[in-house]
Scaffold this active site. Structure first.
Site, mmCIF file in Angstrom:
data_model
loop_
_atom_site.group_PDB
_atom_site.id
_atom_site.type_symbol
_atom_site.label_atom_id
_atom_site.label_comp_id
_atom_site.label_asym_id
_atom_site.label_seq_id
_atom_site.Cartn_x
_atom_site.Cartn_y
_atom_site.Cartn_z
ATOM 1 N N SER A 1 64.108 27.708 12.724
ATOM 2 C CA SER A 1 63.919 27.767 11.281
ATOM 3 C C SER A 1 64.258 29.159 10.742
ATOM 4 O O SER A 1 65.356 29.661 10.978
ATOM 5 C CB SER A 1 62.487 27.345 10.934
ATOM 6 O OG SER A 1 62.387 27.032 9.564
ATOM 7 N N ASP B 1 64.610 20.711 10.901
ATOM 8 C CA ASP B 1 63.890 21.885 11.398
ATOM 9 C C ASP B 1 63.330 21.642 12.805
ATOM 10 O O ASP B 1 62.660 20.641 13.072
ATOM 11 C CB ASP B 1 62.759 22.199 10.428
ATOM 12 C CG ASP B 1 62.159 23.573 10.643
ATOM 13 O OD1 ASP B 1 61.852 23.925 11.787
ATOM 14 O OD2 ASP B 1 62.000 24.300 9.651
#
Length: 757
Positions: A48, A192
């Site tokens: 991320s 993610d």
């Protein structure tokens, strides 16, 4: 993990950076410490925001340069997603960003979309930062080998990216489900990596790391008391698998930089990036001694060279491939990108080509990536198109026209390729409607035809000598046909048109019951006009632009006009006749000048002139009876009709004039986020008769704005307080106008029906 180094072999040192949204800015202090101690990792693993920061560091960016990028980034622009107005095609600007909601309509259902934020600007930002390593396909060939952790949302698997487009890998790793769009990868979708492994230390261990430095910005374990909201419960649910792995992963670190106890901001607080960076120093500085010891142990070994590769500023692509772009749009996209194989392009030219493609407004987003195949170096442009059918809407309220609901249907390529159909209704007590068809044509698609019908049913106050003498039902219809050529596809065009207008006024109260000062029973005015126009705009925003110029010019000639009036007073003759023809010239200029990041100067100049033909004895004078085609001044909201101009402190369309010159000065001050203060001054010289009578005294008007033969002087001074809300702009204005006895207030909420030109 407690590591022991062999004395004659350099240990493999890995750096692992967790996800955490905005909190990932805290990682940067760790990078700066590594730089200062000359510790260069042999592997970086990121998830991320940790993948964004780690990917930049792996490319060769220093900790200091990443800190500067973060501090100076325009997060409002990057996370706002929308293309700046000055990047939108010239023929699309008037419909751009004018609605509260925009929804796709597919197979009989309205789609709310798969994500909240459009990250097009963020994606472009990352892609341009990755230009120095554009030719690198395997992440082991970066200055520091890199791994981006993602989640296969289709099959529930962890995917570790080690090759391909670095920018795409970084982007995929940060694709928070429901917030950003997923990234297409082979036959699946990537989101993610935090869903399964937010702090992926085990990836570094499996790679064979001898020593692991971990920087963790994740939250401490939740308590029953902290799970007290819908958002906290949803977030906890999405992170359950990752949270299970986190304790074991933390134990694998030889140096653990634990930021959780010191970070006071949330994952979405990008606007507080500077503060998060400062908080990130606390945990990192606590590990300085351990990092110094590591530096000393590594001193006798040769380190990797950590710097950006020589930046390639020019590219020649053997091929340019367009993916996921429909046949209907392909010719337009190719024309706007204007890129060809085996031609040299600079980085800026590639960026501008993609910007022009996005400026067509037919895409949700566009990705670009290198294409390496059999020794060839190509470019892939992959688009995600909006639906052919879109439903848009907004709410609005203002003190002049009341409340309304605007509903819009936008159809792309329904009647022909490269075409747009609009049906817009303002459902209100004073309704408006627009039907418009527009089509691009020609080899470069910079020619376009537009035909439009606009109708309004309003309650219009009529003024004489600045006083309200009556309220009329005002109906207006316009049928406009024009052909234009873009001079610059993003900024300007010129064209010719033919339009029909009819205006009807009827007193709101029957004059047989309560006669009005004008003794008017009904007024009708019909005209046909030929015109030539030029438009230029480089403004960078629909709301609160901070830079750019807007220029408008129109020269029109009436070829037919008819006046029909009837009066309740038997002593006044009714009229059904032609008036003398006329020529109109209108010019407009607006300049936005950025003084400071939070202050913008506003300068505007508008003028309109009417030149009536010499009339015969039996002609009715247009200057006297041609109310329907004059210039209207007044109000704070731009009317859909082209000959209407705002003038704060006056009621909307309060003055109908034949000649005017108007100058505006203002300053746009951004006080706090989304709140603006705009002091303004408007000055105008207006005339009600012929141009020849107006011109000699235009710059020495009387200090009155009344219906006299001599030009009149108008002055307005006031301040607008404006807030950019979820409903659109909320404006409150207080203004004073000369020769009035009061200060006038205005309030407006939302987006009214916009002007088409």
């Amino acid at each position: 993990m407690q590591s022991t180094f062999a004395q004659d072999k350099k240990p493999k040192v890995a750096l692992v950076l967790s996800g955490g949204g905005a909190k990932g800015v805290a990682h940067i202090r760790t990078l700066q410490l590594l730089d200062s101690l000359h510790i260069v990792p042999d592997l970086i693993v990121g998830n991320s925001m940790g993948s964004i920061v780690g990917g930049l560091y792996a490319m060769g960016y220093s900790g200091d340069s990443i800190a500067n990028l973060t501090k100076n980034a325009n997060w409002e622009k990057l996370l706002g997603g929308r293309v700046s107005l000055n990047k939108v095609g010239a023929e699309e600007k008037n419909e751009y960003d004018k609605y509260l909601i925009e929804l796709d309509f597919k197979k009989g259902n309205i789609s709310t979309g798969a994500y909240l934020l459009n990250d097009q600007k963020l994606r472009e930002f990352i892609a341009l930062l990755a230009i120095p390593v554009y030719g690198i396909n395997h992440f082991d060939d970066l200055p520091i080998p890199f791994r981006a952790v993602t989640t296969d949302i289709l099959n529930g698997k962890e995917i570790i990216l080690d090759r391909g487009s670095l920018a795409t890998a970084m982007r995929a790793s940060m694709s928070i489900p429901g917030v950003f769009s997923p990234v297409r990868y082979k036959n699946t979708l990537l989101v993610d990596g935090g869903l399964l492994n937010n702090f992926p230390v085990d990836v570094a261990e499996n790679w064979g790391a001898d020593f692991i430095i971990g920087s963790d910005v994740g939250d401490n374990p939740k308590t029953i008391e902290s799970l007290n909201s819908i958002s906290s419960l949803l977030f906890q649910g999405s992170m359950m698998n990752s949270n299970k792995k986190r304790p074991a992963n933390r134990l694998l670190c030889d140096i653990l930089i634990d930021h959780a106890p010191y970070l006071t901001y949330s994952t979405s607080d990008f606007f507080n990036a500077s503060e998060i960076y400062e908080e990130g120093k606390i945990a990192a500085n606590q590990q300085i001694d351990a990092l110094v010891n590591l530096s000393l142990r590594l001193k006798k070994f040769e380190q990797r060279k950590h710097e950006l590769p020589p930046t390639q500023t020019e590219f020649v692509f053997n091929s340019i491939e367009y993916q996921d772009i429909s046949k209907s749009n392909l010719a337009l996209v190719k024309a706007r990108t204007s890129m060809k194989a085996n031609v040299t392009y600079t980085t800026k030219e590639i960026e501008e080509g993609l910007g022009r493609a996005m400026g067509t407004t037919i895409f949700k987003d566009i990705d670009f990536a290198p294409n390496r195949n059999n020794g060839n170096f190509g470019l892939i442009l992959k688009g995600v198109e909006k639906s052919k059918h879109q439903v848009k809407g907004s709410l609005h309220f203002d003190g002049y026209r009341g409340a309304g609901l605007i509903v819009n249907y936008t159809g792309r390529n329904i009647l022909a390729d490269a075409s747009r159909l609009l049906v817009t209704l303002d459902i209100a007590e004073q309704p408006k409607a627009r039907l418009q068809y527009q089509k691009n044509f020609g080899g470069d698609r910079d020619w376009w035809w537009k035909t439009e019908g606009l109708g309004q049913l309003l309650q219009q106050e009529l003024f004489i000598e600045g006083k309200n003498v009556d309220e009329a039902r005002f109906s207006y219809f316009e049928f406009d046909n024009q052909i234009n050529r873009n001079i610059s596809s993003l900024k300007s065009y010129a064209g010719l048109g033919l339009k029909y207008e009819t205006t009807k006024l009827k007193p709101k109260i029957d004059p047989n019951i309560n006669n009005n000062i004008l003794s008017l029973e009904q007024y009708n005015f019909t005209i046909y006009e030929l015109y030539a126009q030029f438009k230029y705009s480089s403004l960078n925003g629909v709301l609160y632009p901070t830079s750019g110029t807007q220029i408008q010019a129109m020269l029109s000639r009436s070829i037919y006009n008819n006046i029909r009036t009837s009066y309740i007073d038997p002593n006044i003759n009714n009229i059904d006749a032609f008036a003398n023809n006329y020529t109109k010239l209108s010019l407009g200029l607006e300049e936005r000048i950025l003084f400071t990041p939070n202050s913008t100067g506003i300068i505007s100049l508008n003028s309109g002139f009417m030149f009536g033909d010499n009339s015969k004895d039996n002609d009715y004078l247009f200057s006297t009876l041609g109310y329907g085609a004059k210039y209207f001044l007044g109000g704070n909201i731009i009317d859909p009709r082209n000959d209407n101009y705002t003038f704060s402190g006056l009621t909307e369309s309060a003055l109908a004039v034949s000649q005017f010159i108007k100058v505006g000065l203002g300053v746009q001050l951004k006080t706090i986020r989304n709140l603006y203060l705009i002091p303004h001054l408007d000055l105008a010289s207006v005339g009600y008769g012929n141009f020849n009578d107006y011109l000699p005294k235009a710059f020495s008007p009387k200090d009155e704005w009344r219906n006299y033969e001599d030009p009149s002087f108008l002055a307005s001074v006031g301040t607008t307080v404006s807030y950019k809300s979820l409903l659109g702009p909320i404006n409150f204005d207080v203004s004073w106008v000369n020769n009035t006895n009061d200060v006038r207030f205005f309030i407006g909420i939302g987006f009214p029906l916009n002007r088409s030109n």
